[in-house]
Scaffold this motif. Structure first.
Motif, PDB file in Angstrom:
ATOM      1  N   GLU A  52       0.832  -1.111  -0.094  1.00  0.00           N
ATOM      2  CA  GLU A  52       0.071   0.147  -0.165  1.00  0.00           C
ATOM      3  C   GLU A  52       0.819   1.179  -0.019  1.00  0.00           C
ATOM      4  OE1 GLU A  52      -3.603   2.195   2.726  1.00  0.00           O
ATOM      5  OE2 GLU A  52      -2.514   0.229   3.375  1.00  0.00           O
ATOM      6  N   SER A  53       2.042   1.054   0.686  1.00  0.00           N
ATOM      7  CA  SER A  53       3.031   2.207   0.639  1.00  0.00           C
ATOM      8  C   SER A  53       3.315   2.736  -0.747  1.00  0.00           C
ATOM      9  CB  SER A  53       4.151   1.974   1.589  1.00  0.00           C
ATOM     10  OG  SER A  53       4.867   0.918   1.069  1.00  0.00           O
ATOM     11  N   GLY A  54       3.290   1.872  -1.725  1.00  0.00           N
ATOM     12  CA  GLY A  54       4.002   2.200  -2.911  1.00  0.00           C
ATOM     13  C   GLY A  54       5.254   1.457  -3.160  1.00  0.00           C
ATOM     14  N   ILE A  55       5.766   0.652  -2.164  1.00  0.00           N
ATOM     15  CA  ILE A  55       7.034  -0.203  -2.221  1.00  0.00           C
ATOM     16  C   ILE A  55       6.400  -1.426  -2.954  1.00  0.00           C
ATOM     17  CG2 ILE A  55       8.688  -1.136  -1.171  1.00  0.00           C
ATOM     18  CD1 ILE A  55       8.671   0.958   1.013  1.00  0.00           C
ATOM     19  N   TRP A  56       6.884  -1.750  -4.371  1.00  0.00           N
ATOM     20  CA  TRP A  56       6.577  -2.814  -4.822  1.00  0.00           C
ATOM     21  C   TRP A  56       7.724  -3.623  -5.130  1.00  0.00           C
ATOM     22  CZ3 TRP A  56       2.072  -1.925  -8.906  1.00  0.00           C
ATOM     23  CH2 TRP A  56       0.946  -1.510  -8.249  1.00  0.00           C
ATOM     24  N   ARG A  57       7.674  -4.894  -4.875  1.00  0.00           N
ATOM     25  CA  ARG A  57       9.131  -5.530  -4.829  1.00  0.00           C
ATOM     26  C   ARG A  57       8.828  -7.055  -4.974  1.00  0.00           C
ATOM     27  NH1 ARG A  57      12.230  -5.130   0.479  1.00  0.00           N
ATOM     28  NH2 ARG A  57      12.216  -7.581   0.219  1.00  0.00           N
ATOM     29  N   ILE A  83       5.203   1.944  -9.364  1.00  0.00           N
ATOM     30  CA  ILE A  83       3.871   1.737  -9.830  1.00  0.00           C
ATOM     31  C   ILE A  83       3.762   2.244 -11.148  1.00  0.00           C
ATOM     32  CG2 ILE A  83       1.426   2.439  -9.156  1.00  0.00           C
ATOM     33  CD1 ILE A  83       2.136   2.638  -6.450  1.00  0.00           C
ATOM     34  N   PRO A  84       3.204   1.439 -12.101  1.00  0.00           N
ATOM     35  CA  PRO A  84       3.122   2.060 -13.310  1.00  0.00           C
ATOM     36  C   PRO A  84       2.210   3.211 -13.394  1.00  0.00           C
ATOM     37  CG  PRO A  84       2.944  -0.283 -13.449  1.00  0.00           C
ATOM     38  CD  PRO A  84       2.757   0.056 -11.814  1.00  0.00           C
ATOM     39  N   LEU A  85       2.501   4.312 -14.310  1.00  0.00           N
ATOM     40  CA  LEU A  85       1.710   5.560 -14.156  1.00  0.00           C
ATOM     41  C   LEU A  85       0.796   5.426 -15.250  1.00  0.00           C
ATOM     42  CD1 LEU A  85       4.536   8.257 -13.934  1.00  0.00           C
ATOM     43  CD2 LEU A  85       3.257   7.282 -12.224  1.00  0.00           C
ATOM     44  N   ALA A  86       0.891   4.537 -16.199  1.00  0.00           N
ATOM     45  CA  ALA A  86       0.033   4.490 -17.479  1.00  0.00           C
ATOM     46  C   ALA A  86      -1.425   3.472 -16.877  1.00  0.00           C
ATOM     47  CB  ALA A  86       0.587   3.747 -18.505  1.00  0.00           C
ATOM     48  N   GLU A  87      -2.344   4.375 -17.338  1.00  0.00           N
ATOM     49  CA  GLU A  87      -3.720   3.626 -17.036  1.00  0.00           C
ATOM     50  C   GLU A  87      -4.146   2.936 -18.353  1.00  0.00           C
ATOM     51  OE1 GLU A  87      -6.334   6.404 -15.579  1.00  0.00           O
ATOM     52  OE2 GLU A  87      -5.218   6.435 -13.531  1.00  0.00           O
ATOM     53  N   VAL A  88      -4.683   1.576 -18.108  1.00  0.00           N
ATOM     54  CA  VAL A  88      -5.363   0.970 -19.177  1.00  0.00           C
ATOM     55  C   VAL A  88      -6.812   1.201 -19.468  1.00  0.00           C
ATOM     56  CG1 VAL A  88      -3.822  -0.939 -19.131  1.00  0.00           C
ATOM     57  CG2 VAL A  88      -5.809  -0.995 -17.619  1.00  0.00           C
ATOM     58  N   ALA A  89      -7.315   1.753 -18.361  1.00  0.00           N
ATOM     59  CA  ALA A  89      -8.800   2.408 -18.216  1.00  0.00           C
ATOM     60  C   ALA A  89      -8.716   3.289 -17.263  1.00  0.00           C
ATOM     61  CB  ALA A  89      -9.858   1.408 -18.040  1.00  0.00           C
ATOM     62  N   PRO A  90      -9.752   4.416 -17.272  1.00  0.00           N
ATOM     63  CA  PRO A  90      -9.727   5.449 -16.371  1.00  0.00           C
ATOM     64  C   PRO A  90      -9.904   4.983 -14.930  1.00  0.00           C
ATOM     65  CG  PRO A  90     -11.214   5.926 -17.974  1.00  0.00           C
ATOM     66  CD  PRO A  90     -10.890   4.494 -18.294  1.00  0.00           C
ATOM     67  N   GLY A  91      -8.527   5.159 -14.210  1.00  0.00           N
ATOM     68  CA  GLY A  91      -8.519   4.602 -13.064  1.00  0.00           C
ATOM     69  C   GLY A  91      -7.898   3.407 -12.645  1.00  0.00           C
ATOM     70  N   TRP A  92      -7.631   2.616 -13.671  1.00  0.00           N
ATOM     71  CA  TRP A  92      -7.090   1.458 -13.584  1.00  0.00           C
ATOM     72  C   TRP A  92      -5.732   1.128 -14.131  1.00  0.00           C
ATOM     73  CZ3 TRP A  92      -9.689  -2.545 -11.198  1.00  0.00           C
ATOM     74  CH2 TRP A  92     -11.064  -2.342 -10.780  1.00  0.00           C
ATOM     75  N   THR A  93      -4.987   0.443 -13.375  1.00  0.00           N
ATOM     76  CA  THR A  93      -3.557   0.255 -13.796  1.00  0.00           C
ATOM     77  C   THR A  93      -3.344  -1.265 -13.722  1.00  0.00           C
ATOM     78  OG1 THR A  93      -2.774   2.346 -12.521  1.00  0.00           O
ATOM     79  CG2 THR A  93      -1.080   0.518 -12.937  1.00  0.00           C
TER      80      THR A  93
END
Length: 231
Positions: A52-57, A83-93
């Protein structure tokens, strides 16, 4: 481990009864919004953590197993990504993708866990099942499946984000096939070099692809047969 409704298990299954390992996606605890992903036999080796903190590993999850592959004192972490910035749909990553090639399916038998496992039909030779983990922002419009996608499962995290898992058939690019063969060879050489018995080791390995933007893709590889024979 999270509550039952916050666990999704899936595997690819072929017409002739071969299957992938059973993968699991879950939320760790009711008060946290950390999401984890691992496969069955290799789950004692490595785990994907989307905190949740944004630390992905991605890291070795079992210190005992990690000792076989690492030098003393070496960090069990082998990949961290934004965390990827691009969205595949509005609000979805797209948080993470798992590819289960038909060529890598073995006769693992039925899942050992009592919880339901979603069986995803393998599309056949030279193809794969592609499973994508999507994260939706709180209040985002429900994700709409594309024409080839199938719903695998979903749940909502305590912070309001939504986890949505979808699958679709996909072809295997030539560089995937080449990389799979390289991983198969290297894994056999490494395990045998450590003096380990192939028949006693889980054959499932994970081949990782990543981009600087944070997107990560894992391809399941079976490095040897279940009876310990090199493929």
């Amino acid at each position: 481990m999270g509550s039952k409704e916050n666990v999704i298990r899936f595997r690819a299954v072929s017409n002739d009864g071969r299957c992938s390992t059973a993968w699991r996606i879950w939320a760790a605890a009711e008060e946290k919004s950390d999401v984890y992903l691992l496969s069955g036999p290799s789950g004692g080796i490595a785990k994907v953590s989307l905190h949740e903190s944004g630390i992905w590993r991605i890291a070795y999850s079992n210190p005992t197993v990690a000792e076989r592959y690492l030098e003393p004192g070496e960090d069990r972490l082998f990949d961290s990504f934004p965390i990827p910035l691009a969205e595949v749909a509005p609000g979805w990553t797209e948080a993470f993708t798992v590819v289960l090639p038909d060529s890598e399916l073995l006769g693992y038998g039925p899942p050992k866990k009592k919880s339901p496992t979603v069986d995803l039909p393998s599309p056949g030779k030279d193809q794969a099942v592609c499973v994508t983990v999507l994260l939706g922002k709180p209040g985002s419009t429900p994700y709409q499946l594309t024409q080839n996608q199938t719903e695998v499962g979903s749940f909502t995290l305590p912070d309001g984000r939504n986890v949505h898992v979808v699958s679709e058939p996909t072809g295997l690019p030539a560089h995937y096939v080449e990389a799979i063969e390289q991983v198969r060879k290297q894994t056999c050489e490494t395990v045998l070099g450590l003096g380990l018995d192939l028949a006693e080791q889980a054959p499932s390995q994970v081949l990782l692809f990543g981009d600087p933007d944070g997107s990560r893709l894992a391809v399941e590889v079976s490095a040897w047969t279940l009876d310990g024979q090199p493929r």
